[in-house]
Design a protein around this motif. Sequence first.
Motif, PDB file in Angstrom:
ATOM      1  N   ALA A  22       0.826  -1.213   0.000  1.00 14.45           N
ATOM      2  CA  ALA A  22       0.000   0.000   0.000  1.00 14.45           C
ATOM      3  C   ALA A  22       0.855   1.256   0.000  1.00 14.45           C
ATOM      4  O   ALA A  22       0.514   2.250  -0.643  1.00 14.45           O
ATOM      5  CB  ALA A  22      -0.935   0.005   1.204  1.00 14.45           C
ATOM      6  N   GLY A  23       1.988   1.224   0.714  1.00 12.72           N
ATOM      7  CA  GLY A  23       2.884   2.374   0.746  1.00 12.72           C
ATOM      8  C   GLY A  23       3.483   2.664  -0.619  1.00 12.72           C
ATOM      9  O   GLY A  23       3.574   3.831  -1.028  1.00 12.72           O
ATOM     10  N   PHE A  24       3.873   1.613  -1.344  1.00 11.06           N
ATOM     11  CA  PHE A  24       4.421   1.780  -2.692  1.00 11.06           C
ATOM     12  C   PHE A  24       3.376   2.385  -3.616  1.00 11.06           C
ATOM     13  O   PHE A  24       3.643   3.359  -4.344  1.00 11.06           O
ATOM     14  CB  PHE A  24       4.896   0.423  -3.230  1.00 11.06           C
ATOM     15  N   ALA A  25       2.172   1.824  -3.601  1.00 15.42           N
ATOM     16  CA  ALA A  25       1.111   2.310  -4.480  1.00 15.42           C
ATOM     17  C   ALA A  25       0.720   3.746  -4.151  1.00 15.42           C
ATOM     18  O   ALA A  25       0.496   4.569  -5.046  1.00 15.42           O
ATOM     19  CB  ALA A  25      -0.105   1.389  -4.372  1.00 15.42           C
ATOM     20  N   ALA A  26       0.649   4.074  -2.856  1.00 13.03           N
ATOM     21  CA  ALA A  26       0.267   5.429  -2.444  1.00 13.03           C
ATOM     22  C   ALA A  26       1.293   6.449  -2.906  1.00 13.03           C
ATOM     23  O   ALA A  26       0.944   7.551  -3.345  1.00 13.03           O
ATOM     24  CB  ALA A  26       0.091   5.485  -0.933  1.00 13.03           C
ATOM     25  N   ALA A  27       2.572   6.106  -2.813  1.00 14.13           N
ATOM     26  CA  ALA A  27       3.619   7.034  -3.242  1.00 14.13           C
ATOM     27  C   ALA A  27       3.553   7.275  -4.745  1.00 14.13           C
ATOM     28  O   ALA A  27       3.681   8.413  -5.208  1.00 14.13           O
ATOM     29  CB  ALA A  27       4.989   6.492  -2.852  1.00 14.13           C
TER      30      ALA A  27
END
Length: 253
Positions: free
Chosen positions: A185-190
């Motif tokens: 989720a952190g990768f996608a959000a960034a």
Amino acid sequence: MDMTTGDSTATTNDNAVIVTKALDELFNDRDPAAVDRWLAPSYRQHSPGVPDGPETVRTFVQGLASDFRYERLRVLAQDDLVAVHGVYRGWGPEPMVVFDIFRVTDGRLTEHWDALQTMVAKPVGGRTQIDGPIGPDRSADTAASRAVVEGFAREVLIGADYTRLEHYLHPDYHQHNPEIADGIAGFAAAAQRWAAEGKHLEYRTVQRVIADGDFVLTQSEGDLAGPVSYFDLFRVAEGRIVEHWDVIDSRTA
């Protein structure tokens, strides 16, 4: 992608030792004579604006401040290439995180690529750009680690197929990029946040891949609101990427 393999394990290990000794003598001992011991006369430099040849390195070493310190963190090697992850302290107002790649030929450093980025005091995810395992774990299957990262680079980074994130990223994925939180989720959000800012994460080519146990470094070119070089270090566990460090450098594209 550079798929070249072939040198013996002993030679690969020797090359890693040569590079670490050279860096220590040049940047921590600040010994200009180390240039003659470790750099080939034909030394080729890929840092932008920096001329080829060992004399440029000698001048740099001679100009280092007395409080300059090079902190070496991670070293991985494959065949004639050695990658080093470290920090320059005392070179500027803030510490600089650096990746270096050296080619070693007949016991001498013959070619060099690098990427630099300022250390961020308050990373989004709480992990610094340099903490985590020092490794690599050489009991791991190097070929398998490389295959995972090459697949990720091909399908997700270059292909931009983010539906494949769960296939390649471990559920306990640790992220050291200062603008990205842990997890898928952190990768996608960034990526979404950068796109909203007009910074589209684009990888065009992977120029080099260096795999050593569970660690794999890729050197790539692409775009992020302008041309950049990407140096990405991945740690692989249980068939997926479990940890990532990087430097994104607009200076070297």
